[in-house]
Enzyme design. Structure first.
Site, short mmCIF file in Angstrom:
data_model
loop_
_atom_site.label_atom_id
_atom_site.label_comp_id
_atom_site.label_asym_id
_atom_site.label_seq_id
_atom_site.Cartn_x
_atom_site.Cartn_y
_atom_site.Cartn_z
N ARG A 40 -49.70 8.79 -26.26
CA ARG A 40 -49.48 9.21 -24.87
C ARG A 40 -50.50 8.53 -23.97
O ARG A 40 -51.53 8.04 -24.44
CB ARG A 40 -49.65 10.72 -24.74
CG ARG A 40 -48.59 11.47 -25.49
CD ARG A 40 -48.73 12.98 -25.30
NE ARG A 40 -47.82 13.67 -26.20
CZ ARG A 40 -48.14 14.74 -26.92
NH1 ARG A 40 -49.34 15.26 -26.84
NH2 ARG A 40 -47.25 15.29 -27.72
N ARG A 130 -56.87 29.73 -22.42
CA ARG A 130 -56.96 28.28 -22.64
C ARG A 130 -55.98 27.54 -21.75
O ARG A 130 -56.04 26.32 -21.62
CB ARG A 130 -56.67 28.01 -24.12
CG ARG A 130 -56.86 26.59 -24.56
CD ARG A 130 -56.82 26.49 -26.07
NE ARG A 130 -55.45 26.57 -26.58
CZ ARG A 130 -55.14 26.51 -27.88
NH1 ARG A 130 -56.08 26.39 -28.78
NH2 ARG A 130 -53.89 26.57 -28.27
N ARG A 140 -45.28 30.51 -30.39
CA ARG A 140 -46.33 30.28 -31.40
C ARG A 140 -46.66 31.57 -32.15
O ARG A 140 -46.75 31.60 -33.37
CB ARG A 140 -47.58 29.75 -30.67
CG ARG A 140 -48.83 29.62 -31.48
CD ARG A 140 -48.91 28.32 -32.22
NE ARG A 140 -48.82 27.17 -31.35
CZ ARG A 140 -49.86 26.57 -30.78
NH1 ARG A 140 -51.07 27.01 -31.01
NH2 ARG A 140 -49.70 25.52 -30.03
P1 ADP Z 1 -57.97 27.12 -31.97
O1 ADP Z 1 -58.41 25.68 -32.04
O2 ADP Z 1 -58.33 27.89 -33.20
O3 ADP Z 1 -56.52 27.29 -31.62
P2 ADP Z 1 -59.68 27.19 -29.60
O4 ADP Z 1 -60.97 26.68 -30.13
O5 ADP Z 1 -58.85 26.27 -28.77
O6 ADP Z 1 -58.80 27.83 -30.79
O7 ADP Z 1 -60.00 28.53 -28.78
C1 ADP Z 1 -58.99 29.20 -28.01
C2 ADP Z 1 -59.59 29.66 -26.69
O8 ADP Z 1 -60.53 30.69 -26.95
C3 ADP Z 1 -60.34 28.54 -25.94
O9 ADP Z 1 -60.09 28.69 -24.57
C4 ADP Z 1 -61.82 28.84 -26.27
O10 ADP Z 1 -62.68 28.41 -25.25
C5 ADP Z 1 -61.82 30.36 -26.42
N1 ADP Z 1 -62.82 30.88 -27.38
C6 ADP Z 1 -63.22 30.33 -28.54
N2 ADP Z 1 -64.12 31.12 -29.17
C7 ADP Z 1 -64.29 32.22 -28.38
C8 ADP Z 1 -65.10 33.42 -28.46
N3 ADP Z 1 -65.90 33.67 -29.50
N4 ADP Z 1 -65.03 34.30 -27.45
C9 ADP Z 1 -64.20 34.09 -26.41
N5 ADP Z 1 -63.42 32.98 -26.25
C10 ADP Z 1 -63.46 32.06 -27.23
#
Ligand code: ADP
Length: 186
Positions: A40, A130, A140
């Protein structure tokens, strides 16, 4: 010794957040996976993915590979070796189905983290936070892959480090400990 931190857990639990933390704080690179989907705009080969043709894809030695629609995705021995050339310690996000093949093959080189939250409903809030599209979130959360990744095969209980990610600061402290142990054991 070359080591790999393998990370699994359901969508929204924090797998990407954890790999980004390890990359930013400790320069621990992630193993790049392969895909045959077209690149992309803004993507670069070797950053988000290694972009492959069907022919080049089929020559790789995979730990696991899947087909979504008409495109193939996979993670390979070749990509792991490339990551190990950059650093003795690397990370990789996997799904709970794939993890056994890594652990069987990589044995003590693999350190397996399964991320959890205490309240599963938090996962939806995180996906909304997110910025994911609501319809996609609903799809999902209803998928068999999401349900599968919500728990871990108890067979793996003696090979896994469960890490609760309710509180990101505590998670980071625990990751700091893990990195210290893995680096000291070298
Ligand atoms: P995954 O890769 O497992 O799908 P992500 O790392 O993208 O999950 O995290 C999902 C969302 O949650 C993101 O917006 C991230 O910033 C937030 N997030 C991650 N860890 C925490 C936490 N401990 N507390 C609150 N929000 C979190």
């Amino acid at each position: 010794m070359q080591r790999i931190i393998i990370i699994a857990g359901p969508s929204g639990v924090g797998k990407t957040t954890v790999t980004n933390y390890l990359s930013q704080k400790y320069n621990i690179p992630r193993v790049i996976t392969h895909t045959t989907r077209p690149m992309r705009k803004g993507e670069k080969d070797g950053e988000s993915y290694y972009f492959e043709t069907d022919t080049s894809f089929n020559k790789l030695h995979f730990f696991e590979h899947v087909k979504y629609g008409s495109y193939q995705y996979g993670s390979s021995r070749e990509a792991l070796n490339k990551a190990w050339k950059k650093s003795d310690l690397v990370t990789l996000i996997v799904d709970t189905d794939g993890v056994k093949s890594y652990l069987d093959e990589l044995k003590e080189k693999a350190f397996f983290i399964y991320l959890t939250v205490s309240q599963p409903h938090i996962l939806r809030q995180r996906l909304i936070g997110r910025g994911d599209n609501i319809e996609e979130i609903n799809k999902r959360l209803d998928s068999k892959e999401f349900k599968r990744d919500l728990s871990l095969n108890p067979e793996l209980n003696d090979k896994v480090h469960y890490l609760n990610n309710d509180d990101l600061n505590k998670t980071k402290e625990e990751l700091d400990e893990i990195v210290k142990i893995l680096k000291d054991s070298n």
